[in-house]
Design an enzyme around this catalytic site. Structure first.
Site, PDB file in Angstrom:
ATOM      1  N   GLU A 122       0.858  -1.183   0.000  1.00  0.00           N
ATOM      2  CA  GLU A 122       0.000   0.000   0.000  1.00  0.00           C
ATOM      3  C   GLU A 122       0.892   1.230   0.000  1.00  0.00           C
ATOM      4  O   GLU A 122       1.861   1.259   0.755  1.00  0.00           O
ATOM      5  CB  GLU A 122      -0.925   0.037   1.227  1.00  0.00           C
ATOM      6  CG  GLU A 122      -1.930   1.174   1.128  1.00  0.00           C
ATOM      7  CD  GLU A 122      -2.930   1.204   2.296  1.00  0.00           C
ATOM      8  OE1 GLU A 122      -2.774   0.449   3.269  1.00  0.00           O
ATOM      9  OE2 GLU A 122      -3.847   2.021   2.217  1.00  0.00           O
ATOM     10  N   GLY A 262       2.676   2.794  10.875  1.00  0.00           N
ATOM     11  CA  GLY A 262       2.401   2.058  12.111  1.00  0.00           C
ATOM     12  C   GLY A 262       2.272   0.573  11.863  1.00  0.00           C
ATOM     13  O   GLY A 262       2.941  -0.240  12.510  1.00  0.00           O
ATOM     14  N   ALA A 263       1.441   0.212  10.915  1.00  0.00           N
ATOM     15  CA  ALA A 263       1.202  -1.202  10.625  1.00  0.00           C
ATOM     16  C   ALA A 263       0.408  -1.311   9.336  1.00  0.00           C
ATOM     17  O   ALA A 263      -0.095  -0.313   8.823  1.00  0.00           O
ATOM     18  CB  ALA A 263       0.429  -1.856  11.763  1.00  0.00           C
ATOM     19  N   HIS A 298      -7.037  -1.764  15.141  1.00  0.00           N
ATOM     20  CA  HIS A 298      -7.233  -1.078  13.862  1.00  0.00           C
ATOM     21  C   HIS A 298      -6.966  -2.036  12.685  1.00  0.00           C
ATOM     22  O   HIS A 298      -7.785  -2.168  11.777  1.00  0.00           O
ATOM     23  CB  HIS A 298      -6.307   0.135  13.794  1.00  0.00           C
ATOM     24  CG  HIS A 298      -6.406   0.925  12.529  1.00  0.00           C
ATOM     25  ND1 HIS A 298      -7.187   2.050  12.410  1.00  0.00           N
ATOM     26  CD2 HIS A 298      -5.827   0.754  11.322  1.00  0.00           C
ATOM     27  CE1 HIS A 298      -7.091   2.523  11.186  1.00  0.00           C
ATOM     28  NE2 HIS A 298      -6.260   1.759  10.496  1.00  0.00           N
ATOM     29  N   GLU A 299      -5.824  -2.690  12.712  1.00  0.00           N
ATOM     30  CA  GLU A 299      -5.475  -3.568  11.579  1.00  0.00           C
ATOM     31  C   GLU A 299      -6.423  -4.751  11.515  1.00  0.00           C
ATOM     32  O   GLU A 299      -6.829  -5.177  10.432  1.00  0.00           O
ATOM     33  CB  GLU A 299      -4.019  -4.036  11.671  1.00  0.00           C
ATOM     34  CG  GLU A 299      -2.982  -2.926  11.778  1.00  0.00           C
ATOM     35  CD  GLU A 299      -3.152  -1.791  10.758  1.00  0.00           C
ATOM     36  OE1 GLU A 299      -3.599  -2.055   9.629  1.00  0.00           O
ATOM     37  OE2 GLU A 299      -2.837  -0.635  11.116  1.00  0.00           O
ATOM     38  N   GLU A 321     -10.182   4.023   5.893  1.00  0.00           N
ATOM     39  CA  GLU A 321      -9.400   4.528   7.036  1.00  0.00           C
ATOM     40  C   GLU A 321     -10.262   5.302   8.036  1.00  0.00           C
ATOM     41  O   GLU A 321     -10.155   5.091   9.243  1.00  0.00           O
ATOM     42  CB  GLU A 321      -8.225   5.372   6.553  1.00  0.00           C
ATOM     43  CG  GLU A 321      -7.159   4.572   5.772  1.00  0.00           C
ATOM     44  CD  GLU A 321      -6.608   3.370   6.511  1.00  0.00           C
ATOM     45  OE1 GLU A 321      -6.799   3.255   7.737  1.00  0.00           O
ATOM     46  OE2 GLU A 321      -5.969   2.508   5.855  1.00  0.00           O
TER      47      GLU A 321
HETATM   48 ZN    ZN Z   1      -5.874   1.836   8.551  1.00  0.00          ZN
END
Ligand code: ZN
Length: 856
Positions: A122, A262-263, A298-299, A321
């Site tokens: 991404e 972050g991830a 979140h992930e 998002e």
């Molecule tokens: Zn995200």
């Protein structure tokens, strides 16, 4: 130099071809990795147009259509595309490329760092692995075979389920993975390395057992527990709240040390910055534990909001998002104090997102024009995007919102869709007209509300008049009035009124009348921050005092205190001699004496930050703002000294616990320390806390207080801290940041020296952010020093980072491009550095886009 032209949302067209299956064979090698990509391709509709694939930073080895190997004259190759004409309706396309993972310091595509091969696709990294239609509306089923040395890379991971593995000659081995869910290429992932593995499982509500695997660097198993617990909590929460169950038989998370963000939510194989996985009691702060849990959630939540339903194009990024941030915020609020969680969210919007909207990169949550997609992973798309989802939740109510989510999945599971599709599902499921609300997606800028009121004692009526204003933004966009939900509570000093509710502001000016109001109330406006807007209402101190004590909503009580502080800080900016009233201290004494929980009290005592104030003031003189905040702080410290000491002492304990109460106690204790650090005895107090600390929250608070107040013990505690934690990169990052925040005129010299510290490396994004970022973002005093030394330092580092890792450079340029918030002197000095950067001859697209916007 390459042409960098922007792309526009309005130009979207469906792809001419679809790719339904991808069969990858990847033979890993440091400098010569070979990727063989076998695709089933077919035309969409009847046409004779050529197929143009994206591809960059790699070597094309061969192209085959069905069984025919193409000669160079049968295709067209340039720096970023491969074009093939005269293709049949349907065919097998085989492309072989060679890449150099070791040379990849941008950390996009396939890279190798710290002995691990890892991918990041991404937004547009897959095109650095193979030639492809690198756009999210092209979805395929992937099979991935990885080949590597067995000793160095015992674990070979990719998306989906493991279907085959075996040994090869020369100590090589292979593993083949198959992901049955069609996905866009940005969700592809591969990892190869040697790890410690934490295993667990989760039984879904329909009874399926899902294997959970967490891969960390050797020796870090003891720091991976919290992440695993967080994952299981997230899986349960998504079932309970949204009825969403995990879909594959295995869920893997890999923690890596080199990561731009972050991830990443790659299907079945999340890749994490180790900062958001590793945590233990000694080395992680309470905030770290909170953040690990939030990012894991979140992930995980992306598996439905992002992966099962994905974005049609990158302009729709907030579709996944904004929604997923909203979901992780709701999860955190359920796991912890909901008010304190909300306060944390709101501070980020007010301090940072408002600044973005006021700066040269202002854009709507659904941008209309993009040059470099990586520049749009922004506070606007994420945090304001979440606020927009939250407003829908507020307008529709929880039940209708959930019905909307259900309908969204019924309609769009397995598809790549738009923000309009999301809003349509919300609107249809709830029978609510959201047509005006949708301008939130297309309009940039922070709306401003001017509120006035009138009380009529004769008729016992109270009127509120609200006016919307939409200041011009850098993109010169035409503005519409928005549908703004405004939560209102009417409060009286005798606390006998219980009126209010949700107002829907839709026109330029609107008036609401409340009946049976027997005393003049104070309005608590925008409760729980019901919309991401600025609010102007002429409160006097007494009004704010009433709200701080009587508002039934905790958030409103906190917000009233913030308004009280902000008002005085603004006055102090213009007049440092201003005499401060005792009522400020009295209000805070009430806070300290109240029976609220300590985490909330801590928030009530913290003054608005430099950034928050800067976003609320025009043409800031940074020095004057820093001084104003510190005058107010010192006044409060002096007035409440004995209370702070008593509270501080009552909260010092030898036992370490991690429950909510213990976390709240530490927060309040360290806020007291922060005030006491301005008074006599600070040095002993801080030194003592440093020596006694049995956890990172307290230890870090001690060195941070020493740094921010330039205490005598500063050098000693920093030396001791580094001695204790050398080799622990995540903790050393905290140490680098504290160095960068040192409130001393020699700080630029200090951090320049640290660039050659054995544990520093500018190639590692976490290190770069810890040292260079902390200085530019958080040392407001010396970053904005009148001699421009702070700006020059940042210029020099950005020059290096531009060549090494454009994404990191592009994030760190933020404080410089926001020059318009500052007074003319500072603006000129900042612009000099920006002009110099724009002259670089290898300027990355990432920086070019921002510099062009800033300097135009
Ligand atoms: Zn995200």
């Amino acid at each position: 130099m390459t042409e960098f032209s922007p792309r526009y949302l309005k130009d979207y067209q469906v792809p001419d071809y679809k790719i339904t299956t991808v069969n990858l064979t990847i033979e890993l090698d440091d400098t010569k990795t070979v990727v063989t990509n076998v695709m089933e391709v077919s035309k969409v509709g009847v046409h004779q147009r050529a197929l143009t694939l994206d591809g960059e930073h790699m070597q094309l080895m061969s192209v085959m259509v069905n069984k025919d190997k193409l000669t160079a004259s049968q295709y067209q190759l340039n720096e970023s595309t491969l074009t093939i004409a005269d293709l049949p309706e349907q065919f097998t396309l085989t492309i072989t490329t060679q890449i150099n993972p070791v040379a990849n310091t941008a950390l996009e595509g396939l890279y190798k760092s710290a002995d691990v091969y890892c991918t990041q696709c991404e937004a547009e990294g897959f095109r650095r692995i193979t030639y492809f239609l690198d756009r999210p509306d092209v979805m395929a089923v992937y099979t991935t075979k990885i080949i590597a040395d067995k000793t160095s890379f015992p674990f070979l991971l990719a998306n989906g389920n493991k279907v085959e593995q075996g040994d090869l000659s020369n100590n090589m081995h292979f593993v083949t993975w198959h992901d049955p869910f069609p996905k866009p290429c940005y969700l592809f992932a591969l990892v190869a390395g040697d790890f410690d593995l934490l295993e667990d499982s989760f039984t879904t509500k329909s009874g399926r057992v899902v294997k959970l695997e967490l891969f960390v660097d050797k020796g870090n198993l003891s720091r991976s527990e919290h992440a695993m617990v967080s994952l299981k909590k997230s899986m349960l929460w998504d079932e309970q709240q949204f009825n969403l169950e995990y879909d594959l038989d295995i869920y893997m998370i890999v923690a890596v040390d080199f990561f731009n963000m972050g991830a990443m939510e790659n299907k079945g194989l999340n890749v994490f910055n180790s900062k958001f996985v590793l945590a233990d009691d000694l080395s992680a702060t309470d905030d770290d534990f909170f953040n690990v849990e939030a990012v894991i959630a979140h992930e995980y939540f992306h598996n439905w909001t992002g992966n099962r339903v994905t974005c049609r194009d990158w302009f729709q990024l907030s579709l996944k998002e904004g929604l997923t941030v909203f979901r992780d915020q709701q999860f955190s609020a359920d796991m912890h104090s909901s008010t304190v969680t909300r306060i944390k969210n709101v501070k980020i919007v007010r301090a940072q997102q408002f600044a973005e909207d006021a700066g040269p990169m202002a854009h709507p949550i659904r941008p209309e024009k993009v040059m470099e997609m990586n520049n749009f992973y922004t506070l606007t798309v994420y945090e304001k995007g979440s606020e927009v989802i939250r407003m829908m939740h507020t307008i529709l109510g929880d039940d209708a919102f959930k019905a909307g989510i259900k309908l969204y999945f019924e309609r769009h599971d397995g598809q790549a869709v738009t923000c309009d599709d999301f809003v349509a599902a919300m609107s249809d499921a709830s029978n609510t007209d959201l047509s005006q609300f949708k301008y939130w997606y297309s309009q940039s800028g922070t709306p401003e509300l001017s509120v006035s009121d009138e009380y009529d004692a004769k008729s016992n009526t109270y009127q509120l008049t609200i006016e919307q204003n939409h200041p011009e933004t850098h993109d010169k966009q035409e503005k519409h009035n928005l549908h703004i939900p405004i939560n209102v509570e009417l409060i009286t000093s005798d606390n006998n009124l219980n009126q209010g509710g949700l107002l829907h502001s839709k026109q330029k000016t609107q008036t609401w009348t409340f009946e049976n109001v027997f005393t003049k109330p104070v309005p608590a406006l925008l409760g729980n921050f019901s919309a991401p807007v600025k609010l102007n209402y002429q409160y006097n101190d007494q009004d704010l005092n009433v709200l701080m004590v009587n508002a039934s909503d905790e958030f409103n009580r906190w917000d009233a205190g913030q308004k009280l502080f902000a008002g005085y800080i603004k006055q102090l900016v213009n007049n440092a001699e201003l005499e401060l009233p005792m009522q400020i201290a009295e209000a805070l004494a009430q806070v300290l004496n109240s029976d609220a929980d300590n985490a909330f009290k801590a928030e009530q005592l913290v003054l608005p930050s430099f950034d928050e104030m800067a976003a609320a003031i025009d043409e800031v003189n940074p020095g004057a703002l820093v001084r104003a905040i510190s005058i107010l702080k010192r006044f409060i410290a002096e007035q409440l000294q004995s209370k702070f000491i008593a509270t501080y002492q009552s909260l010092c304990t030898n036992e370490f616990a991690k429950d909510g109460a213990a976390i709240g106690n530490r927060a309040l204790k360290n806020v007291c320390l922060d005030y006491l650090a301005l008074l006599d005895g600070a040095n002993e107090l801080v030194l003592n806390q440093f020596n006694q600390a049995n956890n990172m929250t307290d230890q870090l608070a001690a060195i941070k207080t020493a740094a921010l107040n330039d205490l005598i013990c500063f050098e000693d505690v920093m030396v001791e801290f580094a001695r204790q934690w050398q080799g622990n990169t995540l903790v050393m990052d905290k140490w680098f940041s504290i160095n960068a925040m040192h409130n001393n005129e020699n700080v630029v010299q200090r951090i320049t020296g640290l660039l050659t510290h054995p544990e520093f490396s500018i190639d590692n994004p976490n290190r770069a952010r810890a040292l260079i970022g902390a200085f530019a973002f958080y040392n407001s005093h010396y970053f904005h020093n009148k001699d421009a030394s702070g700006y020059k330092f940042l210029f020099e580092q950005l020059t290096k980072l531009n060549a090494i890792n454009p994404q990191v450079a592009s994030r760190l340029i933020t404080p410089l491009i926001q020059f318009k918030s500052f007074d003319n002197n500072h603006q000129q000095l900042m612009k000099v550095e920006l002009e110099k950067l724009s002259q670089l001859d290898n300027l990355s697209r990432d920086l070019l886009e921002k510099l062009t916007a800033a300097l135009q």
